[in-house]
Design an enzyme around this catalytic site. Structure first.
Site, PDB file in Angstrom:
ATOM      1  N   SER A 140       0.884  -1.172   0.000  1.00  0.00           N
ATOM      2  CA  SER A 140       0.000   0.000   0.000  1.00  0.00           C
ATOM      3  C   SER A 140       0.919   1.218   0.000  1.00  0.00           C
ATOM      4  O   SER A 140       2.114   1.097   0.327  1.00  0.00           O
ATOM      5  CB  SER A 140      -0.835  -0.017   1.278  1.00  0.00           C
ATOM      6  N   TYR A 153      -2.104  -1.286  10.362  1.00  0.00           N
ATOM      7  CA  TYR A 153      -2.076  -1.402   8.890  1.00  0.00           C
ATOM      8  C   TYR A 153      -0.756  -0.864   8.348  1.00  0.00           C
ATOM      9  O   TYR A 153      -0.087  -1.516   7.539  1.00  0.00           O
ATOM     10  CB  TYR A 153      -3.259  -0.621   8.320  1.00  0.00           C
TER      11      TYR A 153
HETATM   12  P1  NAD Z   1     -11.709  -6.353   0.004  1.00  0.00           P
HETATM   13  O1  NAD Z   1     -12.290  -6.242   1.366  1.00  0.00           O
HETATM   14  O2  NAD Z   1     -12.531  -6.017  -1.185  1.00  0.00           O
HETATM   15  O3  NAD Z   1     -11.145  -7.845  -0.220  1.00  0.00           O
HETATM   16  C1  NAD Z   1     -10.366  -8.491   0.757  1.00  0.00           C
HETATM   17  C2  NAD Z   1     -10.574  -9.992   0.614  1.00  0.00           C
HETATM   18  O4  NAD Z   1      -9.713 -10.625   1.582  1.00  0.00           O
HETATM   19  C3  NAD Z   1     -12.010 -10.442   0.911  1.00  0.00           C
HETATM   20  O5  NAD Z   1     -12.465 -11.312  -0.116  1.00  0.00           O
HETATM   21  C4  NAD Z   1     -11.878 -11.189   2.237  1.00  0.00           C
HETATM   22  O6  NAD Z   1     -12.803 -12.272   2.387  1.00  0.00           O
HETATM   23  C5  NAD Z   1     -10.437 -11.693   2.175  1.00  0.00           C
HETATM   24  N1  NAD Z   1      -9.905 -11.996   3.489  1.00  0.00           N
HETATM   25  C6  NAD Z   1      -9.975 -11.234   4.611  1.00  0.00           C
HETATM   26  N2  NAD Z   1      -9.414 -11.889   5.641  1.00  0.00           N
HETATM   27  C7  NAD Z   1      -8.957 -13.080   5.153  1.00  0.00           C
HETATM   28  C8  NAD Z   1      -8.290 -14.180   5.734  1.00  0.00           C
HETATM   29  N3  NAD Z   1      -7.976 -14.210   7.054  1.00  0.00           N
HETATM   30  N4  NAD Z   1      -7.979 -15.231   4.930  1.00  0.00           N
HETATM   31  C9  NAD Z   1      -8.309 -15.229   3.618  1.00  0.00           C
HETATM   32  N5  NAD Z   1      -8.963 -14.213   3.024  1.00  0.00           N
HETATM   33  C10 NAD Z   1      -9.274 -13.151   3.784  1.00  0.00           C
HETATM   34  O7  NAD Z   1     -10.376  -5.482   0.056  1.00  0.00           O
HETATM   35  P2  NAD Z   1      -9.419  -4.894  -1.105  1.00  0.00           P
HETATM   36  O8  NAD Z   1      -9.527  -3.430  -1.049  1.00  0.00           O
HETATM   37  O9  NAD Z   1      -9.587  -5.613  -2.362  1.00  0.00           O
HETATM   38  O10 NAD Z   1      -8.002  -5.247  -0.445  1.00  0.00           O
HETATM   39  C11 NAD Z   1      -7.140  -6.251  -0.947  1.00  0.00           C
HETATM   40  C12 NAD Z   1      -5.723  -5.921  -0.524  1.00  0.00           C
HETATM   41  O11 NAD Z   1      -5.339  -4.661  -1.084  1.00  0.00           O
HETATM   42  C13 NAD Z   1      -5.526  -5.804   1.001  1.00  0.00           C
HETATM   43  O12 NAD Z   1      -4.285  -6.372   1.355  1.00  0.00           O
HETATM   44  C14 NAD Z   1      -5.482  -4.305   1.208  1.00  0.00           C
HETATM   45  O13 NAD Z   1      -4.774  -3.947   2.351  1.00  0.00           O
HETATM   46  C15 NAD Z   1      -4.791  -3.864  -0.066  1.00  0.00           C
HETATM   47  N6  NAD Z   1      -4.970  -2.464  -0.421  1.00  0.00           N
HETATM   48  C16 NAD Z   1      -6.210  -1.967  -0.630  1.00  0.00           C
HETATM   49  C17 NAD Z   1      -6.345  -0.627  -0.966  1.00  0.00           C
HETATM   50  C18 NAD Z   1      -7.682  -0.006  -1.205  1.00  0.00           C
HETATM   51  O14 NAD Z   1      -7.743   1.228  -1.253  1.00  0.00           O
HETATM   52  N7  NAD Z   1      -8.735  -0.758  -1.380  1.00  0.00           N
HETATM   53  C19 NAD Z   1      -5.208   0.185  -1.070  1.00  0.00           C
HETATM   54  C20 NAD Z   1      -3.952  -0.369  -0.851  1.00  0.00           C
HETATM   55  C21 NAD Z   1      -3.845  -1.707  -0.521  1.00  0.00           C
END
Ligand code: NAD
Length: 258
Positions: A140, A153
């Site tokens: 991130s 985080y």
């Molecule tokens: P999201 O909530 O849409 O998806 C996250 C997925 O992870 C979900 O399907 C959930 O069921 C799964 N998950 C959660 N805990 C779990 C576990 N213990 N075991 C297996 N699966 C698990 O979120 P997203 O925004 O798509 O985030 C995905 C990644 O991207 C994360 O690592 C997040 O930190 C990172 N990220 C997101 C953003 C953003 O702005 N959305 C920015 C930077 C980084």
């Protein structure tokens, strides 16, 4: 078809960024394992991507050693090899440090860091046998920069850069590379959940959270998209030499510039 014949495991791929990464890999010819806590969601994405010739869902809590071992064996057993691991599963919890609940701190660190470690360990055993592979961690902007209310985080996302560098060093002798993609804010359920939470914590409107907190430092006031992030992941995953290993790439509309 950049990934024809290749197999990728993407954790957290039942939703958001992971789902788009899985979709992009299938579009480029790979077979993909959708590994997620949410079995129903993982199966639904696999079905959308064309069923088991292209994708399967595997239930896995990435913080649970036994579930990761069983899930990764199932994934590798099903398609017979493993070329790419995208360690993407993650959550967000916001609170000021002085009030941060210890159990919530530990849960967040476990999903991001234990999850990355356990899936990496299982993936490396197979990749080392094949003498090739690529691991991509979902970092991130918070792998490089801090924000208020996000202590675990920011801590976890910085930690992933350290893990990627060790995998790059240890993996090189076995043909394995590791890199980190570092997105800015992307409109997924993870971010949609934070907007009202941050508005409450900071005493501002949801509109102000988007404009003044999330996108203020971007060059154009735009969210990064799931497609932007998937493109960066496939770029790292498909790079053909050790010239790109132990690196991190920020994809954030200029929010953070290195
Ligand atoms: P999201 O909530 O849409 O998806 C996250 C997925 O992870 C979900 O399907 C959930 O069921 C799964 N998950 C959660 N805990 C779990 C576990 N213990 N075991 C297996 N699966 C698990 O979120 P997203 O925004 O798509 O985030 C995905 C990644 O991207 C994360 O690592 C997040 O930190 C990172 N990220 C997101 C953003 C953003 O702005 N959305 C920015 C930077 C980084």
């Amino acid at each position: 078809m950049r990934f024809a014949g290749k197999v990728a495991v993407v954790t957290g791929a039942a939703s958001g960024i992971g789902k788009e990464i899985a979709t992009a890999f299938v579009r480029e010819g790979a077979r993909v394992v959708i590994a997620d806590l949410n079995q129903q969601g993982a199966d639904a994405v696999a079905h959308e991507l064309g069923g088991s010739a292209h994708a399967i869902g595997v239930a896995m809590d990435v913080t649970n050693e036994a579930q990761v071992e069983v899930g990764m064996s199932r994934a590798i057993g099903h398609y017979g090899r493993l070329d790419v691991l995208v360690s993407n599963a993650g959550i967000q919890t916001v609170a000021p440090l002085e009030d941060f609940d210890f159990a919530k701190w530990k849960t967040l660190l476990a999903i991001h860091l234990d999850g990355a470690f356990l899936t990496t360990r299982a993936a490396l055993r197979q990749m080392y046998k094949q003498k090739s592979g690529s691991v991509v961690y979902m970092g991130s902007v918070h792998s490089k920069e801090a924000s208020v209310l996000k202590a675990p985080y920011v801590t976890a996302k910085h930690g992933l850069i350290g893990l990627a560098k060790v995998v790059a060093k240890e993996g090189a002798a076995h043909g394995v590379r590791a890199n980190v993609v570092c997105p800015g804010f992307v409109r997924t359920p993870l971010v949609d959940k934070q907007i009202p939470e941050q508005a409450k914590e900071l005493g501002i409107t949801e509109e102000e959270v988007i404009k003044k907190v999330m996108l203020r430092e971007t060059v154009d006031g735009e969210f990064t998209t799931v497609a932007d992030v998937a493109a960066a992941v496939l770029f790292f995953a498909g790079f053909e030499s050790n010239a790109l290993t132990g690196q991190s790439l920020v994809v954030s509309h200029g929010w953070f510039m290195q």
